[in-house]
Motif scaffolding. Structure first.
Motif, PDB file in Angstrom:
ATOM      1  N   ARG A 113      10.496  30.865 -10.195  1.00  0.00           N
ATOM      2  CA  ARG A 113      10.716  30.919  -8.685  1.00  0.00           C
ATOM      3  C   ARG A 113      12.082  30.590  -9.177  1.00  0.00           C
ATOM      4  N   MET A 114      12.733  30.204  -9.739  1.00  0.00           N
ATOM      5  CA  MET A 114      14.540  29.930  -9.874  1.00  0.00           C
ATOM      6  C   MET A 114      14.701  31.556 -10.124  1.00  0.00           C
ATOM      7  N   GLU A 115      14.169  31.822 -11.105  1.00  0.00           N
ATOM      8  CA  GLU A 115      14.354  33.313 -11.203  1.00  0.00           C
ATOM      9  C   GLU A 115      14.589  34.580 -10.439  1.00  0.00           C
ATOM     10  N   ARG A 116      13.790  34.493  -9.689  1.00  0.00           N
ATOM     11  CA  ARG A 116      12.990  35.192  -8.393  1.00  0.00           C
ATOM     12  C   ARG A 116      14.231  35.315  -6.861  1.00  0.00           C
ATOM     13  N   VAL A 117      14.628  34.213  -6.910  1.00  0.00           N
ATOM     14  CA  VAL A 117      15.713  32.917  -5.913  1.00  0.00           C
ATOM     15  C   VAL A 117      16.316  34.083  -6.198  1.00  0.00           C
ATOM     16  N   ARG A 118      17.372  33.887  -7.503  1.00  0.00           N
ATOM     17  CA  ARG A 118      18.520  34.203  -8.273  1.00  0.00           C
ATOM     18  C   ARG A 118      18.754  36.109  -8.102  1.00  0.00           C
ATOM     19  N   ARG A 119      17.352  36.756  -8.362  1.00  0.00           N
ATOM     20  CA  ARG A 119      16.920  38.353  -8.111  1.00  0.00           C
ATOM     21  C   ARG A 119      17.477  38.682  -6.659  1.00  0.00           C
ATOM     22  N   ASP A 120      16.308  37.595  -6.086  1.00  0.00           N
ATOM     23  CA  ASP A 120      17.261  38.096  -4.507  1.00  0.00           C
ATOM     24  C   ASP A 120      18.001  38.096  -4.504  1.00  0.00           C
ATOM     25  N   PHE A 121      18.888  36.898  -4.264  1.00  0.00           N
ATOM     26  CA  PHE A 121      20.310  36.765  -3.750  1.00  0.00           C
ATOM     27  C   PHE A 121      21.168  37.354  -4.531  1.00  0.00           C
ATOM     28  N   VAL A 122      21.463  38.217  -5.550  1.00  0.00           N
ATOM     29  CA  VAL A 122      22.018  38.922  -5.970  1.00  0.00           C
ATOM     30  C   VAL A 122      21.605  40.168  -5.213  1.00  0.00           C
ATOM     31  N   ALA A 123      20.354  40.597  -5.022  1.00  0.00           N
ATOM     32  CA  ALA A 123      20.009  41.817  -4.263  1.00  0.00           C
ATOM     33  C   ALA A 123      20.341  41.631  -2.090  1.00  0.00           C
ATOM     34  N   ASN A 124      20.399  40.683  -1.863  1.00  0.00           N
ATOM     35  CA  ASN A 124      20.722  40.494  -0.940  1.00  0.00           C
ATOM     36  C   ASN A 124      22.565  40.806  -0.713  1.00  0.00           C
TER      37      ASN A 124
END
Ligand code: ADP
Length: 355
Positions: A113-124
């Motif tokens: 979940r943390m990895e996904r949040v980080r990926r989304d954050f960078v994409a955003n």
């Protein structure tokens, strides 16, 4: 001769948290750790005699175990298990010399979940930066290819470039603010403060912005009981300004924004209300998340460009400020009617009275 079952019992004792299973070569459960029955959502705690697939209903788990049993080699993989497959596990399947396998399941749900949040954050962030950068590049290109020769056009384009650069700077400021507050690096300078002063400062600050947008901003009459809040005046002021800024941004021309406060049991609640576009019910639960926007086109068409960018970070900052104070945020809103956003922080005791 080593007894694999005894070894397994010893492992269960040691490896608290991980799910351990002993299965035979036909993938029937011989012994299961206490966590396994929970994961399989079965009342029968032993799971003994059940096939792996009957107990967990997971094809990936079955495939890893089957592969290890056939090859007699250690196999690893991942499988979604638990209620509706909502938990993710790293699976190790270890064949035993005398036959059968030990399966060890380690919960990696939080990690993924943390990895996904980080990926989304960078994409955003990438997405938010690209829009103003694309405009700046286009404007500069047009200037280079001749538009600069006409003074009025050149000035107009340069002004637009400046505006986009301001948006970028605001976005970066908000990101830095958010990361400081989130990481707990911002120390709050907590003091006893008069809520009326915070409200007055906010109204004064937003006044000119509201005026340019032909929106009236006023203070709500103060409550009859005097009360004090405990908080960092700069941070609470910043939160209230963010809310008031939004109220102006999402109001119609000629509208009114009201800022005030009320004393609650143990807390002071600051309120900002508007008669603007409102927030549809479906979006309300997520509106305080960073980068969350209802719909870019809903902000009133801006004629003065004074209202800044729209990265979806303002409310996330408000929520973090509230949480840093041990307070809370919320809203009451109806689409097409208007919204009241609030932030509450602890209430101070005055004159020895319990707050
Ligand atoms: P933004 O920079 O997009 O305004 P915010 O985090 O401040 O980001 O707000 C997130 C979203 O919440 C906005 O995109 C907007 O759709 C909605 N919103 C915020 N305040 C209001 C308001 N007073 N009225 C209606 N919608 C609002």
């Amino acid at each position: 001769m080593i007894d694999p079952t005894a070894a397994f019992e010893a492992l269960i004792e040691r490896r608290g948290g991980d799910v351990l299973l002993l299965v035979d070569d036909a993938l029937r459960i011989v012994r299961a750790g206490p966590e396994a029955a929970d994961l399989a959502e079965r009342a029968d705690a032993t799971l003994g005699g059940l096939s792996l697939i009957a107990a967990f209903g997971s094809a990936p788990l079955d495939a890893i175990a089957r592969g290890a049993a056939a090859s007699r080699e250690v196999l690893t993989g991942e499988a979604d298990l638990g209620h509706l497959g909502q938990r993710r596990f790293a699976v190790d399947a270890v064949p035993l010399a005398g036959g059968g396998l030990v399966l060890s399941l380690h919960d990696i749900t939080a990690l993924r979940r943390m990895e996904r949040v980080r990926r989304d954050f960078v994409a955003n962030i990438g997405h938010e930066l690209r829009t103003p950068l694309t405009s700046i590049k286009l404007l500069a290109e047009t200037l280079v290819s001749g538009a600069a020769e006409e003074a009025a056009t050149a000035r107009e384009f340069a002004t637009q470039i400046e505006r986009e650069a301001d948006h970028l700077a605001q976005l970066v400021d908000e990101l830095l603010d958010l990361s400081m507050i989130e990481s707990g690096q911002t120390r709050l300078a907590i003091e006893t403060l008069d809520p009326e002063e915070v409200v007055a400062a906010c109204v004064e600050r937003i006044g000119p912005v509201a005026e340019r947008s032909e929106i009236r901003i006023r203070r709500l009459p103060p409550p009859t009981h005097d009360a004090r809040a405990l908080g960092d005046p700069a941070r609470i002021g910043q939160a209230l300004i963010n809310l008031a800024h939004n109220a102006v941004k999402y109001s119609h021309h000629g509208g009114e924004v009201r800022v005030g406060w009320e004393p609650l049991d143990g807390a002071i609640r600051f309120l900002v209300s508007d008669d603007g576009v409102g927030v549809p019910d479906a979006h309300q639960p997520r509106i305080f998340e960073r980068f969350y926007k209802v719909d870019r086109s809903r902000a009133r068409e801006r004629d003065d460009q004074q209202l800044g960018g729209s990265a979806g970070l303002g409310l996330a900052i408000v929520r973090h400020i509230a949480e840093a104070h041990g307070g809370a945020v919320g809203l009451v809103s109806e689409e097409g009617v208007g919204s009241t956003f609030w932030i509450q922080v602890p209430r101070a005791e005055i004159g020895g009275d319990a707050a």
